[in-house]
Design an enzyme around this catalytic site. Structure first.
Site, PDB file in Angstrom:
ATOM      1  N   ARG A 272       0.846  -1.194   0.000  1.00 37.90           N
ATOM      2  CA  ARG A 272       0.000   0.000   0.000  1.00 37.90           C
ATOM      3  C   ARG A 272       0.882   1.244   0.000  1.00 37.90           C
ATOM      4  O   ARG A 272       2.076   1.191   0.295  1.00 37.90           O
ATOM      5  CB  ARG A 272      -0.918   0.005   1.219  1.00 37.90           C
ATOM      6  CG  ARG A 272      -1.813  -1.222   1.340  1.00 37.90           C
ATOM      7  CD  ARG A 272      -2.685  -1.116   2.578  1.00 37.90           C
ATOM      8  NE  ARG A 272      -3.562  -2.278   2.750  1.00 37.90           N
ATOM      9  CZ  ARG A 272      -3.263  -3.332   3.480  1.00 37.90           C
ATOM     10  NH1 ARG A 272      -2.103  -3.397   4.113  1.00 37.90           N
ATOM     11  NH2 ARG A 272      -4.114  -4.341   3.589  1.00 37.90           N
ATOM     12  N   LYS A 296      -1.947  -2.343   8.115  1.00 40.01           N
ATOM     13  CA  LYS A 296      -3.032  -1.785   8.916  1.00 40.01           C
ATOM     14  C   LYS A 296      -3.007  -2.382  10.317  1.00 40.01           C
ATOM     15  O   LYS A 296      -2.785  -3.583  10.493  1.00 40.01           O
ATOM     16  CB  LYS A 296      -4.382  -2.060   8.251  1.00 40.01           C
ATOM     17  CG  LYS A 296      -4.578  -1.342   6.922  1.00 40.01           C
ATOM     18  CD  LYS A 296      -5.959  -1.604   6.368  1.00 40.01           C
ATOM     19  CE  LYS A 296      -6.199  -0.840   5.071  1.00 40.01           C
ATOM     20  NZ  LYS A 296      -7.555  -1.083   4.522  1.00 40.01           N
ATOM     21  N   HIS A 367      -2.428   2.203  -6.220  1.00 44.25           N
ATOM     22  CA  HIS A 367      -3.165   0.999  -5.833  1.00 44.25           C
ATOM     23  C   HIS A 367      -3.439   0.091  -7.031  1.00 44.25           C
ATOM     24  O   HIS A 367      -3.671  -1.112  -6.854  1.00 44.25           O
ATOM     25  CB  HIS A 367      -4.472   1.386  -5.153  1.00 44.25           C
ATOM     26  CG  HIS A 367      -4.875   0.457  -4.059  1.00 44.25           C
ATOM     27  ND1 HIS A 367      -4.241   0.403  -2.836  1.00 44.25           N
ATOM     28  CD2 HIS A 367      -5.853  -0.491  -4.005  1.00 44.25           C
ATOM     29  CE1 HIS A 367      -4.816  -0.511  -2.071  1.00 44.25           C
ATOM     30  NE2 HIS A 367      -5.785  -1.069  -2.760  1.00 44.25           N
ATOM     31  N   ARG A 370      -0.906  -2.463  -7.081  1.00 47.07           N
ATOM     32  CA  ARG A 370      -1.199  -3.517  -6.101  1.00 47.07           C
ATOM     33  C   ARG A 370      -2.188  -4.514  -6.694  1.00 47.07           C
ATOM     34  O   ARG A 370      -2.030  -5.734  -6.530  1.00 47.07           O
ATOM     35  CB  ARG A 370      -1.756  -2.880  -4.834  1.00 47.07           C
ATOM     36  CG  ARG A 370      -2.158  -3.864  -3.733  1.00 47.07           C
ATOM     37  CD  ARG A 370      -2.620  -3.076  -2.507  1.00 47.07           C
ATOM     38  NE  ARG A 370      -3.251  -3.903  -1.494  1.00 47.07           N
ATOM     39  CZ  ARG A 370      -2.605  -4.522  -0.504  1.00 47.07           C
ATOM     40  NH1 ARG A 370      -1.291  -4.404  -0.432  1.00 47.07           N
ATOM     41  NH2 ARG A 370      -3.243  -5.243   0.381  1.00 47.07           N
ATOM     42  N   TYR A 402      -9.699 -10.655  -6.042  1.00 48.59           N
ATOM     43  CA  TYR A 402      -8.685 -10.741  -7.089  1.00 48.59           C
ATOM     44  C   TYR A 402      -8.783 -12.023  -7.893  1.00 48.59           C
ATOM     45  O   TYR A 402      -7.904 -12.288  -8.728  1.00 48.59           O
ATOM     46  CB  TYR A 402      -7.288 -10.657  -6.460  1.00 48.59           C
ATOM     47  CG  TYR A 402      -7.000  -9.329  -5.817  1.00 48.59           C
ATOM     48  CD1 TYR A 402      -6.728  -8.212  -6.585  1.00 48.59           C
ATOM     49  CD2 TYR A 402      -7.018  -9.194  -4.437  1.00 48.59           C
ATOM     50  CE1 TYR A 402      -6.476  -6.993  -5.998  1.00 48.59           C
ATOM     51  CE2 TYR A 402      -6.761  -7.972  -3.840  1.00 48.59           C
ATOM     52  CZ  TYR A 402      -6.494  -6.878  -4.624  1.00 48.59           C
ATOM     53  OH  TYR A 402      -6.249  -5.665  -4.036  1.00 48.59           O
TER      54      TYR A 402
END
Length: 421
Positions: A272, A296, A367, A370, A402
Site C-alpha cells: 500500500r 493496517k 493501488h 497492487r 482478485y
C-alpha cells in the site's frame, strides 16, 4: 465652453471631475480644459501621497506618463501636471477595476469538468471533541487502527456533530430517525455508497462505545442498515503495460533512479502507499530478498522482494539517496529531492506522471499496481492463502476479489479441463 457633468462623480472631488471632463472632450474632439491654479506644477504642495484603492497612481517626476484606453477611445495620456497623481474617471475605473474578492474565489474554486462536489466542504474544520474524541482515542490506543482510518472516522464524526448542531441538539440526543436523516443527507451531498457504508460503520462503533461506557441506554443504530455498496472489479494493468510503466523514468538522473526503484518495489511487493512511504533501509534484507513492512493496525508481515526490484533499489541507495539524506536527516527509504520523507500525494504524482509518459492510463494510481501484482500472481497459479499473506488481508474474503481472470485465462482453463472442449 459647455461643462460636461458626470452624475456619479462627487462634485467635492474636483480633480476627478476635471479628469473626467478632459477625457470626454478628447473623445468628442474638443480641447483641453485649462488647468486649475491649484493643479499648477509650480505651486509647492506638502501633502502625503494618497494610497487609496481604486486610484491611478501616476508616474513620478522624470518618468514617462502612463496611458489608459477605454471603449471608443484611443490611447490618451493622463492629463495634468507630471508630478501630481490623478484620479481615473469613475466609469473607466469601474470597467478596469479588479474583480471582487468573492468573485475571484469563486473562479479559483470551480470544479474541473467531470469532478464531483466534495461533501466534506460543509463540515466544520474543528476536530471532534468530547465523547467523539474519547472514541477516537479508544480506537487508536486499544484497537491500534491506522492513522488514515482514524482520519476517516474523525471526518464522519465531524459530519455527525455538524448535523446535530444544525438541529440544536447534542450527538448523544439523536434518535434513530435523526441518524436515518443524517445517512440520507450524506447521499444527497455526493458521497458514494461505499463512503456512506464506512460512515455507518464508524457511527455504529461510536454508539456501541457510548452504550458500553454508560453514556447511552439505547443504541440508535440498532436496526439501521448501511446502503449496499456494489463490489467493483479492481483495475489492473497487463504485463506489457507494466513493462512500459517501469521503463518510463529517466534513470540517468537521481530522481528518475528513485522513481524507477519505487515503481519496481510497488509492483514486486504489492505494498500500500502508506506502507511504502514508511519503509526504512533497515526493513530490506537484500541478500535474502525479504521486505518487512507494517500494515493496517501495525501488523508486521514479510513480503518477498524480486531480483529486479533489489537491483534498482540497490542503485538508488548507492547513487541517489546519499545526495538527499543529509539535508533533513530523514530515516525513510524513499526521500524527496529536499531530503524529507516522501508524502502519499507525492508518490501518487510520481506514478501518474510516468503513466502519462508511458501512455498507460490517465488516472493511474499506486493501488492499481497492487491490483496488478495480485492479478498476475493468480493468473500464474499462485495460492490464494499465500496471496492473502503477502497482501496483508485479515480476511480471505477481501483477497477473493482478485480471483477475476482475463478471457484468455478463462478460455485456457476451459480448453484444458472440459472433456468436450
Amino acid at each position: 465652453m459647455r461643462v460636461v457633468r458626470f452624475d456619479r462623480v462627487r462634485t467635492s472631488v474636483r480633480r476627478g471631475l476635471l479628469a473626467g471632463q478632459r477625457l470626454h472632450q478628447l473623445a468628442r474632439g474638443g480641447h483641453h480644459h485649462r488647468a486649475h491654479p491649484r493643479d499648477r506644477p509650480d505651486r509647492a504642495r506638502l501633502r502625503r501621497q494618497a494610497q487609496l484603492r481604486g486610484r491611478d497612481h501616476g508616474a513620478q517626476r522624470g518618468q514617462p506618463r502612463q496611458h489608459v484606453r477605454g471603449p471608443g477611445l484611443g490611447a490618451a495620456a493622463h492629463l495634468g501636471p507630471p508630478g501630481r497623481q490623478r484620479r481615473v474617471p469613475l466609469p473607466l475605473a469601474r470597467r478596469q477595476a479588479r474583480p471582487r474578492r468573492g468573485q475571484a474565489q469563486a473562479r479559483r474554486l470551480d470544479l474541473r469538468p467531470g469532478a464531483e462536489p466534495i461533501a466534506r466542504a460543509r463540515v466544520l474544520a474543528e476536530p471532534p471533541a468530547g465523547v467523539e474524541r474519547e472514541y477516537l482515542d479508544h480506537l487508536r490506543v486499544e484497537r491500534a487502527l491506522s492513522a488514515n482510518t482514524l482520519e476517516a472516522y474523525g471526518r464522519d464524526l465531524s459530519r455527525l456533530s455538524a448535523y446535530a448542531r444544525r438541529r440544536k441538539r447534542s450527538v448523544l440526543d439523536l434518535g434513530q430517525a435523526d441518524i436515518a436523516g443524517f445517512i440520507g443527507d450524506l447521499r444527497e451531498h455526493g458521497l458514494s455508497a461505499r463512503s456512506v457504508a464506512r460512515a455507518v460503520h464508524a457511527l455504529r462503533g461510536f454508539f456501541r462505545f457510548c452504550l458500553r461506557e454508560g453514556k447511552l441506554r439505547v443504541d440508535p443504530m440498532e436496526n439501521l442498515r448501511a446502503p449496499r455498496a456494489f463490489t467493483a472489479l479492481p483495475r489492473y494493468l497487463t504485463p506489457a503495460q507494466v513493462e512500459g510503466l517501469l521503463d518510463a523514468p529517466d534513470v540517468t538522473t537521481p530522481l528518475g533512479l528513485r522513481d524507477r526503484a519505487i515503481l519496481e518495489v510497488l509492483y514486486a511487493t504489492g505494498l500500500r502507499v502508506s506502507e511504502l512511504v514508511s519503509l526504512r533501509p533497515s526493513d530490506l534484507d537484500m541478500e535474502v530478498g525479504i521486505l518487512t513492512c507494517f500494515g493496517k493496525g501495525r501488523k508486521e508481515r514479510l513480503v518477498p522482494l524480486g531480483a529486479q526490484a533489489r537491483r534498482w533499489t540497490a542503485r538508488y541507495l548507492e547513487e541517489a539517496r546519499p545526495r538527499w539524506a543529509p539535508r533533513r536527516g530523514a530515516a525513510e527509504l524513499f526521500l524527496s529531492n529536499r531530503g524529507a520523507r516522501l508524502s502519499r500525494m507525492g508518490l501518487w504524482g510520481i506514478v501518474r506522471r510516468h503513466a502519462l509518459t508511458a501512455g498507460v492510463a490517465s488516472t493511474l494510481t499506486p493501488h492499481v499496481l497492487r491490483h496488478s501484482f495480485a492479478t498476475h500472481l493468480l493468473e500464474r497459479g499462485a495460492d490464494l492463502r499465500a496471496l492473502q499473506a503477502m497482501l496483508g488481508h485479515a480476511d480471505i474474503s477481501t483477497t477473493q476479489i482478485y480471483t477475476h481472470i482475463t478471457r484468455e485465462r478463462l478460455r485456457k482453463v476451459y480448453d484444458q479441463y472440459h472433456p468436450r472442449a
